[in-house]
Design a protein around this motif. Sequence first.
Motif, PDB file in Angstrom:
ATOM      1  N   UNK A 135     -39.661  21.920   5.823  1.00  0.00           N
ATOM      2  CA  UNK A 135     -40.247  23.212   5.440  1.00  0.00           C
ATOM      3  C   UNK A 135     -39.394  23.785   4.319  1.00  0.00           C
ATOM      4  N   UNK A 136     -39.963  24.708   3.582  1.00  0.00           N
ATOM      5  CA  UNK A 136     -39.191  25.358   2.525  1.00  0.00           C
ATOM      6  C   UNK A 136     -38.367  26.517   3.099  1.00  0.00           C
ATOM      7  N   UNK A 137     -37.799  27.314   2.233  1.00  0.00           N
ATOM      8  CA  UNK A 137     -36.847  28.341   2.660  1.00  0.00           C
ATOM      9  C   UNK A 137     -37.480  29.542   3.346  1.00  0.00           C
ATOM     10  N   UNK A 138     -38.801  29.519   3.539  1.00  0.00           N
ATOM     11  CA  UNK A 138     -39.474  30.644   4.208  1.00  0.00           C
ATOM     12  C   UNK A 138     -39.510  30.506   5.726  1.00  0.00           C
ATOM     13  N   UNK A 139     -39.039  29.391   6.277  1.00  0.00           N
ATOM     14  CA  UNK A 139     -39.255  29.131   7.705  1.00  0.00           C
ATOM     15  C   UNK A 139     -38.632  30.190   8.608  1.00  0.00           C
ATOM     16  N   UNK A 140     -37.391  30.558   8.355  1.00  0.00           N
ATOM     17  CA  UNK A 140     -36.719  31.519   9.234  1.00  0.00           C
ATOM     18  C   UNK A 140     -37.480  32.839   9.276  1.00  0.00           C
ATOM     19  N   UNK A 141     -37.895  33.334   8.122  1.00  0.00           N
ATOM     20  CA  UNK A 141     -38.611  34.620   8.095  1.00  0.00           C
ATOM     21  C   UNK A 141     -39.968  34.525   8.779  1.00  0.00           C
ATOM     22  N   UNK A 142     -40.617  33.365   8.713  1.00  0.00           N
ATOM     23  CA  UNK A 142     -41.911  33.192   9.390  1.00  0.00           C
ATOM     24  C   UNK A 142     -41.719  33.203  10.902  1.00  0.00           C
ATOM     25  N   UNK A 143     -40.732  32.471  11.391  1.00  0.00           N
ATOM     26  CA  UNK A 143     -40.467  32.439  12.830  1.00  0.00           C
ATOM     27  C   UNK A 143     -40.089  33.837  13.324  1.00  0.00           C
ATOM     28  N   UNK A 144     -39.279  34.543  12.563  1.00  0.00           N
ATOM     29  CA  UNK A 144     -38.917  35.914  12.931  1.00  0.00           C
ATOM     30  C   UNK A 144     -40.140  36.820  12.908  1.00  0.00           C
ATOM     31  N   UNK A 145     -40.969  36.679  11.889  1.00  0.00           N
ATOM     32  CA  UNK A 145     -42.154  37.523  11.758  1.00  0.00           C
ATOM     33  C   UNK A 145     -43.157  37.321  12.875  1.00  0.00           C
ATOM     34  N   UNK A 146     -43.168  36.136  13.444  1.00  0.00           N
ATOM     35  CA  UNK A 146     -44.063  35.838  14.571  1.00  0.00           C
ATOM     36  C   UNK A 146     -43.444  36.227  15.913  1.00  0.00           C
ATOM     37  N   UNK A 147     -42.227  36.757  15.891  1.00  0.00           N
ATOM     38  CA  UNK A 147     -41.560  37.172  17.126  1.00  0.00           C
ATOM     39  C   UNK A 147     -41.108  36.016  17.993  1.00  0.00           C
ATOM     40  N   UNK A 148     -40.817  34.863  17.377  1.00  0.00           N
ATOM     41  CA  UNK A 148     -40.482  33.665  18.137  1.00  0.00           C
ATOM     42  C   UNK A 148     -39.013  33.266  18.040  1.00  0.00           C
TER      43      UNK A 148
END
Length: 234
Positions: A135-148
Amino acid sequence: MHSIKAIFFDVGATLLAPAKDEGDTFTQLARELGISINPVEVNQKVPLMYELYEQLYEQDDSFWSDTMRAQAIWTEMYEYMASLLGIPKQRHKELAEVVYQHYFSANAWTPFDDVLPILDLLRGRGIRMGLISNWDSTLVSIIEGLGMSDYFETVIASADVCLHKPMPEIFHLALSHLSVDAQEALHVGDHLKADAQGAAGVGITPLLLDRHERHTAFDGIRIQSLLEIEALLQ
């Protein structure tokens, strides 16, 4: 199987799917740019776009080690989609970049129905968990944004660490983050090469997630739902 202390998961097509049909998203974003296309035709072309991805991946999967190269691959795919749809060539790059950036947001993704139930169950059993994803560098923010993010002790996006699956180094890095041995871990993912073969190569037991029965010849542990993990831990 040894006593399992940790489970690592792939992300795309394993834990997360696009929140909206990809063809519908492409159509909507094109419309916002003043480009009119037929959503039915777009949905028919999506498999061809992913055939191109697999071809590019087989030629050189190392693009996942670098965000700029990963972006180049995805924009190439979306430009290819635009060409299949007969969109004027001068609009291809503009549309491809808008579609690519759409998937930076957590709102663009949703967990499969079996994801939160199995993560809750595993956490309740004291199983430690992490993510290993191309995955690119957006993965951490996506996981955080989904509350996971609270489920996972480590989130490793390939582009962030300049490594990619199936390289053994990315799996060794995950093991070191949780201080567990390979024999004490499982890795769950949907890709035969990146996930199953990559994990097996370092001694982690792979669980190949095959939601659509594409890998029936696989001679390891194949599951069609994440909920099957529970029985494997008995």
